[in-house]
Design an enzyme around this catalytic site. Structure first.
Site, PDB file in Angstrom:
ATOM      1  N   ASP A 116       0.872  -1.178   0.000  1.00  0.00           N
ATOM      2  CA  ASP A 116       0.000   0.000   0.000  1.00  0.00           C
ATOM      3  C   ASP A 116       0.910   1.230   0.000  1.00  0.00           C
ATOM      4  O   ASP A 116       2.142   1.112  -0.180  1.00  0.00           O
ATOM      5  CB  ASP A 116      -0.997  -0.031   1.165  1.00  0.00           C
ATOM      6  CG  ASP A 116      -0.328   0.126   2.532  1.00  0.00           C
ATOM      7  OD1 ASP A 116       0.916   0.192   2.595  1.00  0.00           O
ATOM      8  OD2 ASP A 116      -1.063   0.185   3.531  1.00  0.00           O
ATOM      9  N   ARG A 132       1.406 -31.000   9.569  1.00  0.00           N
ATOM     10  CA  ARG A 132       0.861 -29.802  10.226  1.00  0.00           C
ATOM     11  C   ARG A 132       0.335 -28.791   9.206  1.00  0.00           C
ATOM     12  O   ARG A 132      -0.725 -28.188   9.406  1.00  0.00           O
ATOM     13  CB  ARG A 132       1.941 -29.179  11.120  1.00  0.00           C
ATOM     14  CG  ARG A 132       2.310 -30.103  12.273  1.00  0.00           C
ATOM     15  CD  ARG A 132       3.616 -29.762  12.925  1.00  0.00           C
ATOM     16  NE  ARG A 132       3.978 -30.775  13.907  1.00  0.00           N
ATOM     17  CZ  ARG A 132       5.165 -30.865  14.499  1.00  0.00           C
ATOM     18  NH1 ARG A 132       6.109 -29.979  14.231  1.00  0.00           N
ATOM     19  NH2 ARG A 132       5.404 -31.816  15.370  1.00  0.00           N
ATOM     20  N   CYS A 144       3.022  -3.436   4.029  1.00  0.00           N
ATOM     21  CA  CYS A 144       2.194  -2.286   4.430  1.00  0.00           C
ATOM     22  C   CYS A 144       2.896  -1.642   5.620  1.00  0.00           C
ATOM     23  O   CYS A 144       4.096  -1.870   5.835  1.00  0.00           O
ATOM     24  CB  CYS A 144       0.759  -2.691   4.712  1.00  0.00           C
ATOM     25  SG  CYS A 144       0.516  -3.877   6.038  1.00  0.00           S
ATOM     26  N   GLY A 145       2.191  -0.835   6.383  1.00  0.00           N
ATOM     27  CA  GLY A 145       2.849  -0.143   7.499  1.00  0.00           C
ATOM     28  C   GLY A 145       3.423  -1.112   8.516  1.00  0.00           C
ATOM     29  O   GLY A 145       4.573  -0.997   8.940  1.00  0.00           O
ATOM     30  N   THR A 146       2.597  -2.075   8.908  1.00  0.00           N
ATOM     31  CA  THR A 146       3.023  -3.075   9.899  1.00  0.00           C
ATOM     32  C   THR A 146       3.207  -4.471   9.319  1.00  0.00           C
ATOM     33  O   THR A 146       3.761  -5.343   9.993  1.00  0.00           O
ATOM     34  CB  THR A 146       1.947  -3.199  10.994  1.00  0.00           C
ATOM     35  OG1 THR A 146       0.713  -3.577  10.357  1.00  0.00           O
ATOM     36  CG2 THR A 146       1.759  -1.898  11.756  1.00  0.00           C
ATOM     37  N   ARG A 188       7.183 -34.244   9.429  1.00  0.00           N
ATOM     38  CA  ARG A 188       6.142 -33.900  10.409  1.00  0.00           C
ATOM     39  C   ARG A 188       5.540 -32.519  10.143  1.00  0.00           C
ATOM     40  O   ARG A 188       4.371 -32.271  10.453  1.00  0.00           O
ATOM     41  CB  ARG A 188       6.685 -33.968  11.839  1.00  0.00           C
ATOM     42  CG  ARG A 188       7.734 -32.939  12.184  1.00  0.00           C
ATOM     43  CD  ARG A 188       8.317 -33.184  13.567  1.00  0.00           C
ATOM     44  NE  ARG A 188       9.212 -32.119  14.004  1.00  0.00           N
ATOM     45  CZ  ARG A 188      10.483 -32.002  13.630  1.00  0.00           C
ATOM     46  NH1 ARG A 188      11.007 -32.889  12.807  1.00  0.00           N
ATOM     47  NH2 ARG A 188      11.236 -31.011  14.081  1.00  0.00           N
ATOM     48  N   HIS A 189       6.327 -31.651   9.523  1.00  0.00           N
ATOM     49  CA  HIS A 189       5.823 -30.308   9.224  1.00  0.00           C
ATOM     50  C   HIS A 189       4.772 -30.355   8.106  1.00  0.00           C
ATOM     51  O   HIS A 189       3.874 -29.521   8.058  1.00  0.00           O
ATOM     52  CB  HIS A 189       6.976 -29.379   8.851  1.00  0.00           C
ATOM     53  CG  HIS A 189       8.034 -29.335   9.901  1.00  0.00           C
ATOM     54  ND1 HIS A 189       7.804 -28.804  11.155  1.00  0.00           N
ATOM     55  CD2 HIS A 189       9.319 -29.790   9.912  1.00  0.00           C
ATOM     56  CE1 HIS A 189       8.905 -28.919  11.886  1.00  0.00           C
ATOM     57  NE2 HIS A 189       9.829 -29.521  11.151  1.00  0.00           N
ATOM     58  N   HIS A 236       9.582 -24.780   8.320  1.00  0.00           N
ATOM     59  CA  HIS A 236       8.533 -25.453   9.094  1.00  0.00           C
ATOM     60  C   HIS A 236       7.125 -25.197   8.560  1.00  0.00           C
ATOM     61  O   HIS A 236       6.272 -26.075   8.637  1.00  0.00           O
ATOM     62  CB  HIS A 236       8.584 -25.008  10.564  1.00  0.00           C
ATOM     63  CG  HIS A 236       9.741 -25.590  11.313  1.00  0.00           C
ATOM     64  ND1 HIS A 236       9.824 -25.590  12.697  1.00  0.00           N
ATOM     65  CD2 HIS A 236      10.878 -26.194  10.873  1.00  0.00           C
ATOM     66  CE1 HIS A 236      10.950 -26.171  13.082  1.00  0.00           C
ATOM     67  NE2 HIS A 236      11.616 -26.531  11.992  1.00  0.00           N
TER      68      HIS A 236
HETATM   69  C1  RB5 Z   1      -1.896   2.501   6.638  1.00  0.00           C
HETATM   70  O1  RB5 Z   1      -1.897   3.641   7.420  1.00  0.00           O
HETATM   71  C2  RB5 Z   1      -1.765   1.248   7.528  1.00  0.00           C
HETATM   72  O2  RB5 Z   1      -2.926   1.066   8.263  1.00  0.00           O
HETATM   73  C3  RB5 Z   1      -1.445   0.029   6.702  1.00  0.00           C
HETATM   74  O3  RB5 Z   1      -0.306   0.275   5.957  1.00  0.00           O
HETATM   75  C4  RB5 Z   1      -1.146  -1.258   7.448  1.00  0.00           C
HETATM   76  O4  RB5 Z   1      -0.203  -1.045   8.470  1.00  0.00           O
HETATM   77  C5  RB5 Z   1      -2.274  -2.076   7.865  1.00  0.00           C
HETATM   78  O5  RB5 Z   1      -2.112  -3.193   8.382  1.00  0.00           O
END
Ligand code: RB5
Length: 146
Positions: free
Chosen positions: A8, A136, A65-67, A132-133, A98
């Site tokens: 994004d 799973r 993305c951001g996170t 084994r993986h 794994h």
């Molecule tokens: C955008 O601000 C942020 O929400 C997006 O990049 C992301 O981190 C969502 O999971």
């Protein structure tokens, strides 16, 4: 190998840098956007990139993305996708060995670029250990929804 990539707006600059790194490693890129830092909704980009991996148009996927959280949530909605949000090289190694992950997700706001490069290299080189993986991973796909 062919690597499907998507981000994004929050991951756009980071994606461009990692895309260059992937090319330097001798792989091809299929870029599903976004193509600027204008604000967008991450599901619109994660889903088609994940579908490209699931349909074997691409070998692996990289989503940013951001996170990395939203991207991994979306990718794991696609049948056949095992997306791993990684923050350490050990996680990238285990994701392949794994979990047989076929998509790696990064958070551009949470993970240093050099760390992501190291994780990517590991992710693209390591093999699934099976055995084994495999049992799973098959259990994951036998669960309803994926
Ligand atoms: C955008 O601000 C942020 O929400 C997006 O990049 C992301 O981190 C969502 O999971």
């Amino acid at each position: 190998m062919k690597i499907a990539v998507a981000s994004d707006h929050a991951g756009f600059d980071y994606k461009i840098k990692l895309t260059e790194y992937i090319k330097e490693q001798g792989h091809q890129i299929l870029d599903f956007g976004t193509y600027s830092t204008d604000s967008v909704d991450y599901p619109d980009f994660a889903f088609p990139a994940a579908e490209a991996v699931a349909s074997m148009v691409a070998d692996y996927g990289m989503l940013i993305c951001g996170t990395g959280i939203g991207m991994s949530m979306v990718a794991n909605k696609v049948q056949g996708i095992r997306a791993a949000l990684c923050t350490t090289p050990y996680m990238a190694e285990m994701a392949r060995q794994h979990n047989n992950a076929n998509v790696i997700c990064f958070g551009a706001r949470t993970t240093e670029l050099e760390n992501a490069k190291e994780m990517l290299k590991i992710f693209l080189e390591e093999d699934f250990l099976g055995d084994r993986h495999m049992i799973r991973v098959e259990k994951i796909h036998n669960l309803s929804g994926n």
